[in-house]
Design a protein around this motif. Structure first.
Motif, PDB file in Angstrom:
ATOM      1  N   ASN A  88       0.774  -0.901   0.354  1.00 51.58           N
ATOM      2  CA  ASN A  88      -0.088   0.212   0.181  1.00 51.58           C
ATOM      3  C   ASN A  88       1.105   1.363  -0.222  1.00 51.58           C
ATOM      4  O   ASN A  88       0.481   2.281  -1.050  1.00 51.58           O
ATOM      5  N   TYR A  89       2.282   0.611   0.775  1.00 50.60           N
ATOM      6  CA  TYR A  89       2.993   2.083   0.332  1.00 50.60           C
ATOM      7  C   TYR A  89       3.656   2.364  -0.568  1.00 50.60           C
ATOM      8  O   TYR A  89       3.407   3.676  -1.285  1.00 50.60           O
ATOM      9  N   LEU A  90       3.769   1.497  -1.534  1.00 52.49           N
ATOM     10  CA  LEU A  90       4.266   1.943  -2.545  1.00 52.49           C
ATOM     11  C   LEU A  90       3.047   2.266  -4.119  1.00 52.49           C
ATOM     12  O   LEU A  90       4.016   2.960  -4.802  1.00 52.49           O
ATOM     13  N   ASP A  91       2.166   2.060  -3.912  1.00 49.47           N
ATOM     14  CA  ASP A  91       1.124   2.451  -4.343  1.00 49.47           C
ATOM     15  C   ASP A  91       0.552   3.885  -4.272  1.00 49.47           C
ATOM     16  O   ASP A  91       0.479   4.356  -5.029  1.00 49.47           O
ATOM     17  N   GLU A  92       0.796   4.237  -3.115  1.00 53.37           N
ATOM     18  CA  GLU A  92       0.842   6.222  -2.814  1.00 53.37           C
ATOM     19  C   GLU A  92       2.305   6.507  -2.882  1.00 53.37           C
ATOM     20  O   GLU A  92       1.794   7.685  -3.478  1.00 53.37           O
ATOM     21  N   TRP A  93       3.196   5.893  -3.721  1.00 55.36           N
ATOM     22  CA  TRP A  93       4.481   6.309  -3.260  1.00 55.36           C
ATOM     23  C   TRP A  93       5.148   5.800  -5.245  1.00 55.36           C
ATOM     24  O   TRP A  93       5.747   4.423  -5.132  1.00 55.36           O
ATOM     25  N   PRO A  94       4.537   6.023  -6.397  1.00 53.01           N
ATOM     26  CA  PRO A  94       4.580   5.181  -7.049  1.00 53.01           C
ATOM     27  C   PRO A  94       5.856   4.308  -7.514  1.00 53.01           C
ATOM     28  O   PRO A  94       6.670   3.552  -8.198  1.00 53.01           O
ATOM     29  N   PHE A  95       6.969   5.849  -8.198  1.00 51.14           N
ATOM     30  CA  PHE A  95       8.550   5.664  -8.313  1.00 51.14           C
ATOM     31  C   PHE A  95       8.771   5.191  -7.171  1.00 51.14           C
ATOM     32  O   PHE A  95      10.118   4.769  -7.715  1.00 51.14           O
ATOM     33  N   LEU A  96       9.244   5.145  -5.962  1.00 51.11           N
ATOM     34  CA  LEU A  96       9.407   4.019  -5.414  1.00 51.11           C
ATOM     35  C   LEU A  96       9.165   2.073  -5.680  1.00 51.11           C
ATOM     36  O   LEU A  96      10.326   2.003  -5.942  1.00 51.11           O
ATOM     37  N   LYS A  97       8.300   2.213  -6.898  1.00 50.06           N
ATOM     38  CA  LYS A  97       7.971   0.627  -7.541  1.00 50.06           C
ATOM     39  C   LYS A  97       9.178   0.252  -8.625  1.00 50.06           C
ATOM     40  O   LYS A  97      10.607  -0.650  -8.723  1.00 50.06           O
ATOM     41  N   GLU A  98       9.855   1.455  -9.005  1.00 45.59           N
ATOM     42  CA  GLU A  98      10.620   1.281  -9.740  1.00 45.59           C
ATOM     43  C   GLU A  98      12.066   1.350  -8.675  1.00 45.59           C
ATOM     44  O   GLU A  98      13.147   0.450  -9.619  1.00 45.59           O
ATOM     45  N   MET A  99      12.888   2.133  -8.139  1.00 48.92           N
ATOM     46  CA  MET A  99      13.751   2.190  -7.796  1.00 48.92           C
ATOM     47  C   MET A  99      13.988   1.290  -6.391  1.00 48.92           C
ATOM     48  O   MET A  99      16.022   0.656  -6.440  1.00 48.92           O
ATOM     49  N   THR A 100      12.654   0.646  -6.373  1.00 44.01           N
ATOM     50  CA  THR A 100      13.347  -0.999  -4.932  1.00 44.01           C
ATOM     51  C   THR A 100      11.784  -1.720  -4.924  1.00 44.01           C
ATOM     52  O   THR A 100      11.569  -2.359  -4.612  1.00 44.01           O
ATOM     53  N   GLN A 101      12.930  -2.370  -6.118  1.00 48.29           N
ATOM     54  CA  GLN A 101      12.250  -3.850  -7.020  1.00 48.29           C
ATOM     55  C   GLN A 101      12.682  -4.979  -6.447  1.00 48.29           C
ATOM     56  O   GLN A 101      12.098  -5.668  -6.052  1.00 48.29           O
ATOM     57  N   VAL A 102      14.021  -4.351  -6.025  1.00 48.29           N
ATOM     58  CA  VAL A 102      14.079  -5.778  -5.006  1.00 48.29           C
ATOM     59  C   VAL A 102      14.786  -5.689  -3.709  1.00 48.29           C
ATOM     60  O   VAL A 102      15.809  -5.204  -2.984  1.00 48.29           O
ATOM     61  N   LEU A 103      13.185  -6.131  -2.692  1.00 53.96           N
ATOM     62  CA  LEU A 103      14.255  -5.894  -0.703  1.00 53.96           C
ATOM     63  C   LEU A 103      13.884  -6.491   0.001  1.00 53.96           C
ATOM     64  O   LEU A 103      13.492  -7.933  -0.902  1.00 53.96           O
ATOM     65  N   GLU A 104      14.606  -6.434   1.058  1.00 53.64           N
ATOM     66  CA  GLU A 104      14.052  -7.921   1.855  1.00 53.64           C
ATOM     67  C   GLU A 104      14.547  -7.351   3.414  1.00 53.64           C
ATOM     68  O   GLU A 104      15.223  -6.451   3.820  1.00 53.64           O
ATOM     69  N   ILE A 105      13.782  -7.935   4.016  1.00 52.37           N
ATOM     70  CA  ILE A 105      13.790  -7.630   5.350  1.00 52.37           C
ATOM     71  C   ILE A 105      15.049  -8.558   6.482  1.00 52.37           C
ATOM     72  O   ILE A 105      14.959 -10.038   5.795  1.00 52.37           O
ATOM     73  N   GLY A 106      15.875  -7.740   6.547  1.00 49.36           N
ATOM     74  CA  GLY A 106      16.623  -8.809   7.650  1.00 49.36           C
ATOM     75  C   GLY A 106      16.212  -8.796   8.805  1.00 49.36           C
ATOM     76  O   GLY A 106      15.457  -8.985   9.444  1.00 49.36           O
ATOM     77  N   SER A 107      17.353  -9.004   9.871  1.00 51.09           N
ATOM     78  CA  SER A 107      17.136  -9.268  11.449  1.00 51.09           C
ATOM     79  C   SER A 107      16.119  -8.497  12.001  1.00 51.09           C
ATOM     80  O   SER A 107      16.353  -6.961  11.612  1.00 51.09           O
ATOM     81  N   PHE A 108      15.652  -8.598  12.283  1.00 54.73           N
ATOM     82  CA  PHE A 108      14.262  -6.972  13.212  1.00 54.73           C
ATOM     83  C   PHE A 108      14.603  -7.351  15.206  1.00 54.73           C
ATOM     84  O   PHE A 108      14.527  -8.446  15.168  1.00 54.73           O
ATOM     85  N   ASN A 109      13.572  -7.458  15.251  1.00 55.30           N
ATOM     86  CA  ASN A 109      13.490  -6.467  16.553  1.00 55.30           C
ATOM     87  C   ASN A 109      12.446  -6.502  17.424  1.00 55.30           C
ATOM     88  O   ASN A 109      11.525  -6.369  16.982  1.00 55.30           O
TER      89      ASN A 109
END
Length: 199
Positions: A88-109
């Motif tokens: 939903n965040y990417l739908d709000e800011w469509p530019f991010l779909k081009e910039m951030t095609q492959v992302l991942e979640i690492g360790s979290f707390n």
């Protein structure tokens, strides 16, 4: 030197996405996981190690390889919800779909704060070459907090009070410097981490 001011538009976004989880039972499940796994509790760490003058909390660190272990099913449920918010965040800011095609979640707390504790220092999530892979930060408040414990984004003078299931996604940049205000009463539980460029 002459300072020049660029004309502003009427749009002044803060780029902090916010949603409430549909399945609040996930929040309760994560709190239960925290309390039932005291053997995994560690003092809150920052990039330079343990410094209670900066971050004062008790944490459980979850690594990606841990998510599929028996007994850790609650994290898969949480990440499924988080992924819907991220889309939903990417739908709000469509530019991010081009910039951030492959992302991942690492360790979290998974974290707990008691009265008097908080993340004391104004900080950003991308502050050095070691954290340069971070693109977004995410955080979900797992319980309501009535007194203290808010998150303060200093550049926007924006204070957000913890509410069960309230999830935030924001850019991991200096523009979103923030701190946790002192918890006055009760406990504050959160789950928080980063969405990163893929390694």
């Amino acid at each position: 030197m002459n300072k020049v001011f660029i004309n502003k538009s009427n749009l002044h976004p803060h780029f902090i996405g916010s949603w409430i989880m549909d399945e609040l039972s996930i929040c309760k499940g994560l709190i239960n996981y925290f309390e039932l796994n005291s053997i995994k509790h560690i003092k809150g760490r920052i990039g330079g190690g343990i410094d209670p003058n900066t971050k004062d909390s008790i944490d459980i660190v979850i690594h990606p390889k841990d998510i599929l272990l028996p007994g850790n099913e609650i994290f898969k449920k949480y990440l499924d919800e988080l992924f819907n918010f991220y889309k939903n965040y990417l739908d709000e800011w469509p530019f991010l779909k081009e910039m951030t095609q492959v992302l991942e979640i690492g360790s979290f707390n998974l974290q707990r704060y008691k009265p008097g504790q908080h993340f004391k220092k104004i900080h950003t999530e991308r502050a050095s070459i070691d954290s340069s892979h971070r693109v977004f930060a995410f955080m979900t408040y797992l319980n309501d907090v009535k007194e203290g414990g808010s998150t303060y984004f200093s550049h926007y003078d924006l204070e957000i009070q913890p509410r069960e299931g309230l999830t935030l996604i924001w850019p991991a940049e200096w523009t979103h410097a923030h701190r946790g205000n002192t918890l006055i009463k009760g406990s504050k539980y959160i789950i928080t981490g980063w969405i990163n460029f893929a390694n």
